[in-house]
Scaffold this motif. Structure first.
Motif, PDB file in Angstrom:
ATOM      1  N   THR A   4       0.826  -1.215   0.000  1.00 25.17           N
ATOM      2  CA  THR A   4       0.000   0.000   0.000  1.00 25.17           C
ATOM      3  C   THR A   4       0.861   1.266   0.000  1.00 25.17           C
ATOM      4  OG1 THR A   4      -0.208   0.092   2.426  1.00 25.17           O
ATOM      5  CG2 THR A   4      -1.853  -1.186   1.214  1.00 25.17           C
ATOM      6  N   GLY A   5       2.058   1.169   0.592  1.00 26.18           N
ATOM      7  CA  GLY A   5       2.951   2.327   0.586  1.00 26.18           C
ATOM      8  C   GLY A   5       3.314   2.734  -0.831  1.00 26.18           C
ATOM      9  N   ALA A   6       3.488   1.743  -1.713  1.00 26.19           N
ATOM     10  CA  ALA A   6       3.810   2.036  -3.107  1.00 26.19           C
ATOM     11  C   ALA A   6       2.664   2.788  -3.782  1.00 26.19           C
ATOM     12  CB  ALA A   6       4.110   0.745  -3.867  1.00 26.19           C
ATOM     13  N   MET A   7       1.427   2.482  -3.363  1.00 25.68           N
ATOM     14  CA  MET A   7       0.277   3.168  -3.948  1.00 25.68           C
ATOM     15  C   MET A   7       0.286   4.648  -3.562  1.00 25.68           C
ATOM     16  SD  MET A   7      -2.500   0.107  -3.266  1.00 25.68           S
ATOM     17  CE  MET A   7      -3.831   0.655  -4.350  1.00 25.68           C
ATOM     18  N   LEU A  21      -6.773  15.013  -8.331  1.00 30.47           N
ATOM     19  CA  LEU A  21      -5.725  14.264  -9.032  1.00 30.47           C
ATOM     20  C   LEU A  21      -5.911  12.759  -8.868  1.00 30.47           C
ATOM     21  CD1 LEU A  21      -2.898  14.156 -10.484  1.00 30.47           C
ATOM     22  CD2 LEU A  21      -1.904  14.097  -8.179  1.00 30.47           C
ATOM     23  N   VAL A  22      -6.165  12.313  -7.625  1.00 27.22           N
ATOM     24  CA  VAL A  22      -6.216  10.873  -7.359  1.00 27.22           C
ATOM     25  C   VAL A  22      -7.358  10.192  -8.118  1.00 27.22           C
ATOM     26  CG1 VAL A  22      -7.708  10.867  -5.302  1.00 27.22           C
ATOM     27  CG2 VAL A  22      -5.854   9.196  -5.501  1.00 27.22           C
ATOM     28  N   GLN A  23      -8.399  10.961  -8.434  1.00 27.23           N
ATOM     29  CA  GLN A  23      -9.510  10.386  -9.213  1.00 27.23           C
ATOM     30  C   GLN A  23      -9.115  10.104 -10.663  1.00 27.23           C
ATOM     31  OE1 GLN A  23     -12.247   9.318  -7.792  1.00 27.23           O
ATOM     32  NE2 GLN A  23     -11.582  10.136  -5.816  1.00 27.23           N
ATOM     33  N   THR A  24      -8.032  10.721 -11.129  1.00 28.67           N
ATOM     34  CA  THR A  24      -7.591  10.540 -12.514  1.00 28.67           C
ATOM     35  C   THR A  24      -6.526   9.449 -12.645  1.00 28.67           C
ATOM     36  OG1 THR A  24      -5.733  12.114 -12.451  1.00 28.67           O
ATOM     37  CG2 THR A  24      -7.935  13.020 -12.848  1.00 28.67           C
ATOM     38  N   LEU A  25      -6.105   8.885 -11.521  1.00 30.38           N
ATOM     39  CA  LEU A  25      -4.984   7.946 -11.548  1.00 30.38           C
ATOM     40  C   LEU A  25      -5.440   6.489 -11.608  1.00 30.38           C
ATOM     41  CD1 LEU A  25      -2.695   9.575  -8.810  1.00 30.38           C
ATOM     42  CD2 LEU A  25      -2.748  10.049 -11.275  1.00 30.38           C
ATOM     43  N   ARG A  26      -4.776   5.719 -12.439  1.00 34.56           N
ATOM     44  CA  ARG A  26      -4.984   4.269 -12.480  1.00 34.56           C
ATOM     45  C   ARG A  26      -3.715   3.619 -11.946  1.00 34.56           C
ATOM     46  NH1 ARG A  26      -5.001   3.620 -17.408  1.00 34.56           N
ATOM     47  NH2 ARG A  26      -3.409   2.062 -17.920  1.00 34.56           N
ATOM     48  N   ILE A  27      -3.801   3.127 -10.722  1.00 31.93           N
ATOM     49  CA  ILE A  27      -2.646   2.531 -10.061  1.00 31.93           C
ATOM     50  C   ILE A  27      -2.816   1.018 -10.055  1.00 31.93           C
ATOM     51  CG2 ILE A  27      -1.314   2.395  -7.918  1.00 31.93           C
ATOM     52  CD1 ILE A  27      -2.448   5.216  -7.251  1.00 31.93           C
ATOM     53  N   LEU A  40      -9.322   7.775   1.015  1.00 35.58           N
ATOM     54  CA  LEU A  40     -10.601   7.153   0.653  1.00 35.58           C
ATOM     55  C   LEU A  40     -10.494   6.403  -0.669  1.00 35.58           C
ATOM     56  CD1 LEU A  40     -13.220   9.876   1.666  1.00 35.58           C
ATOM     57  CD2 LEU A  40     -12.893   7.632   2.715  1.00 35.58           C
ATOM     58  N   LYS A  41      -9.861   7.034  -1.642  1.00 37.50           N
ATOM     59  CA  LYS A  41      -9.706   6.418  -2.958  1.00 37.50           C
ATOM     60  C   LYS A  41      -8.858   5.147  -2.879  1.00 37.50           C
ATOM     61  CE  LYS A  41      -9.311   6.162  -7.552  1.00 37.50           C
ATOM     62  NZ  LYS A  41     -10.425   5.864  -8.469  1.00 37.50           N
ATOM     63  N   LEU A  42      -7.704   5.245  -2.209  1.00 45.85           N
ATOM     64  CA  LEU A  42      -6.791   4.106  -2.186  1.00 45.85           C
ATOM     65  C   LEU A  42      -7.285   2.987  -1.280  1.00 45.85           C
ATOM     66  CD1 LEU A  42      -3.208   5.633  -2.413  1.00 45.85           C
ATOM     67  CD2 LEU A  42      -4.851   5.073  -4.190  1.00 45.85           C
ATOM     68  N   VAL A  43      -7.916   3.333  -0.166  1.00 48.46           N
ATOM     69  CA  VAL A  43      -8.456   2.295   0.709  1.00 48.46           C
ATOM     70  C   VAL A  43      -9.521   1.475  -0.021  1.00 48.46           C
ATOM     71  CG1 VAL A  43      -9.865   1.870   2.784  1.00 48.46           C
ATOM     72  CG2 VAL A  43      -7.880   3.378   2.905  1.00 48.46           C
ATOM     73  N   GLY A  44     -10.330   2.135  -0.845  1.00 52.54           N
ATOM     74  CA  GLY A  44     -11.320   1.420  -1.649  1.00 52.54           C
ATOM     75  C   GLY A  44     -10.661   0.414  -2.574  1.00 52.54           C
ATOM     76  N   LEU A  45      -9.578   0.819  -3.219  1.00 50.17           N
ATOM     77  CA  LEU A  45      -8.840  -0.082  -4.107  1.00 50.17           C
ATOM     78  C   LEU A  45      -8.256  -1.256  -3.323  1.00 50.17           C
ATOM     79  CD1 LEU A  45      -6.830   2.465  -6.328  1.00 50.17           C
ATOM     80  CD2 LEU A  45      -8.857   1.166  -6.987  1.00 50.17           C
ATOM     81  N   GLN A  46      -7.698  -0.943  -2.142  1.00 54.61           N
ATOM     82  CA  GLN A  46      -7.047  -1.975  -1.334  1.00 54.61           C
ATOM     83  C   GLN A  46      -8.053  -3.006  -0.838  1.00 54.61           C
ATOM     84  OE1 GLN A  46      -5.236   0.691   1.479  1.00 54.61           O
ATOM     85  NE2 GLN A  46      -3.898   1.555  -0.102  1.00 54.61           N
ATOM     86  N   ARG A  47      -9.216  -2.544  -0.398  1.00 57.13           N
ATOM     87  CA  ARG A  47     -10.236  -3.482   0.089  1.00 57.13           C
ATOM     88  C   ARG A  47     -10.746  -4.374  -1.035  1.00 57.13           C
ATOM     89  NH1 ARG A  47     -13.351   0.903   3.936  1.00 57.13           N
ATOM     90  NH2 ARG A  47     -12.099   0.544   5.823  1.00 57.13           N
ATOM     91  N   ALA A  48     -10.871  -3.804  -2.216  1.00 60.36           N
ATOM     92  CA  ALA A  48     -11.341  -4.598  -3.361  1.00 60.36           C
ATOM     93  C   ALA A  48     -10.347  -5.716  -3.682  1.00 60.36           C
ATOM     94  CB  ALA A  48     -11.542  -3.691  -4.579  1.00 60.36           C
ATOM     95  N   LEU A  49      -9.062  -5.406  -3.567  1.00 56.32           N
ATOM     96  CA  LEU A  49      -8.029  -6.412  -3.838  1.00 56.32           C
ATOM     97  C   LEU A  49      -8.112  -7.577  -2.855  1.00 56.32           C
ATOM     98  CD1 LEU A  49      -4.960  -4.071  -4.517  1.00 56.32           C
ATOM     99  CD2 LEU A  49      -6.041  -5.586  -6.180  1.00 56.32           C
ATOM    100  N   ALA A  50      -8.563  -7.295  -1.635  1.00 52.76           N
ATOM    101  CA  ALA A  50      -8.563  -8.312  -0.573  1.00 52.76           C
ATOM    102  C   ALA A  50      -9.849  -9.116  -0.497  1.00 52.76           C
ATOM    103  CB  ALA A  50      -8.304  -7.639   0.774  1.00 52.76           C
TER     104      ALA A  50
END
Length: 231
Positions: A40-43, A67-73, A115-125
């Motif tokens: 997650t640190g890399a994100m 900005l974070v809404q435009t990023l695909r990580i 909020l944006k990154l936590v959503g991505l992280q939870r989806a991965l798990a």
């Protein structure tokens, strides 16, 4: 456990301060278990890198939120570990620069970014079989993780590890690294959004006098116990 696990697979959350060895340990644990490692640190570093490129200051919450809404990580396995992709560009090395390191904690403190990154992280798990490391995985991102570890080490040892990682143009005096790591600790612990705290049900492992392999083995023992319980 929250609903058990799928096919005996579990999620592993590894938290702790900067330089405690979380990423290396988490990657090795994932390899041993045949799980997916999520750094997650890399994100957050990818967002910091994008902010630098866009000329957005680390304290500008509104612009960072847009900005974070435009990023695909994206995180993908690579020949030398995990690769990090930002809008289709491989930024694995670019996000490890000192310029990024010095602002990533501030970038990560903004609610729209988290909020944006936590959503991505939870989806991965969601499908289990994840080893995730960060600052707030066991307390906030994956509070239902079956195994939670809080990895610590002395400031001096963490600074020495970081010193050994840096070379050439990136070299920094070890005393300066100690000051920066201590300040990073204070910043992470005091931030309003998802501060660095140890989950009540986390196993605390002090890696100051342990090798990486010893830490990995301790975590694998915890995972074996939980996996047996999950079946």
């Amino acid at each position: 456990m929250n609903g058990g696990s799928i096919s005996g697979r579990i999620n592993v959350a590894i938290d702790g301060p900067a330089g405690a060895g979380k990423s290396t340990v988490a990657r090795k644990v994932a390899e041993q278990l045949g799980y997916i490692y999520v750094d997650t640190g890399a994100m957050y570093r990818a967002v910091a890198y994008a902010a630098i490129g866009a000329g957005i200051g680390p304290d500008d919450s509104d612009k960072l939120g847009r900005l974070v809404q435009t990023l695909r990580i994206e995180l993908a396995p690579g020949s030398e570990g995990q690769t990090v992709w930002l809008n289709g560009e491989n930024v694995t090395s670019a996000i490890r620069t000192r310029e990024v390191t010095l602002i990533v904690s501030q970038i990560a403190s903004h609610e729209p970014v988290r909020l944006k990154l936590v959503g991505l992280q939870r989806a991965l798990a969601d499908s289990k079989g994840i080893v995730m490391d960060g600052r707030d995985i066991g307390t906030h991102v994956l509070p239902g993780a079956e195994v939670k570890v809080f990895l610590v080490a002395s400031v001096e040892v963490r600074a020495l590890r970081r010193f050994q990682e840096l070379s050439g143009d990136q070299a920094v005096p070890i005393e300066q690294l100690e000051r920066e790591i201590a300040e990073r600790d204070r910043s992470d612990e005091r931030r309003e959004i998802s501060p660095l705290i140890c989950a009540k049900d986390a196993e605390v492992i002090d890696s100051t006098e342990l090798t990486i392999d010893q830490v990995v083995e301790r975590i694998l023992d915890l995972c074996r116990t939980k996996t047996v319980e999950a079946k």
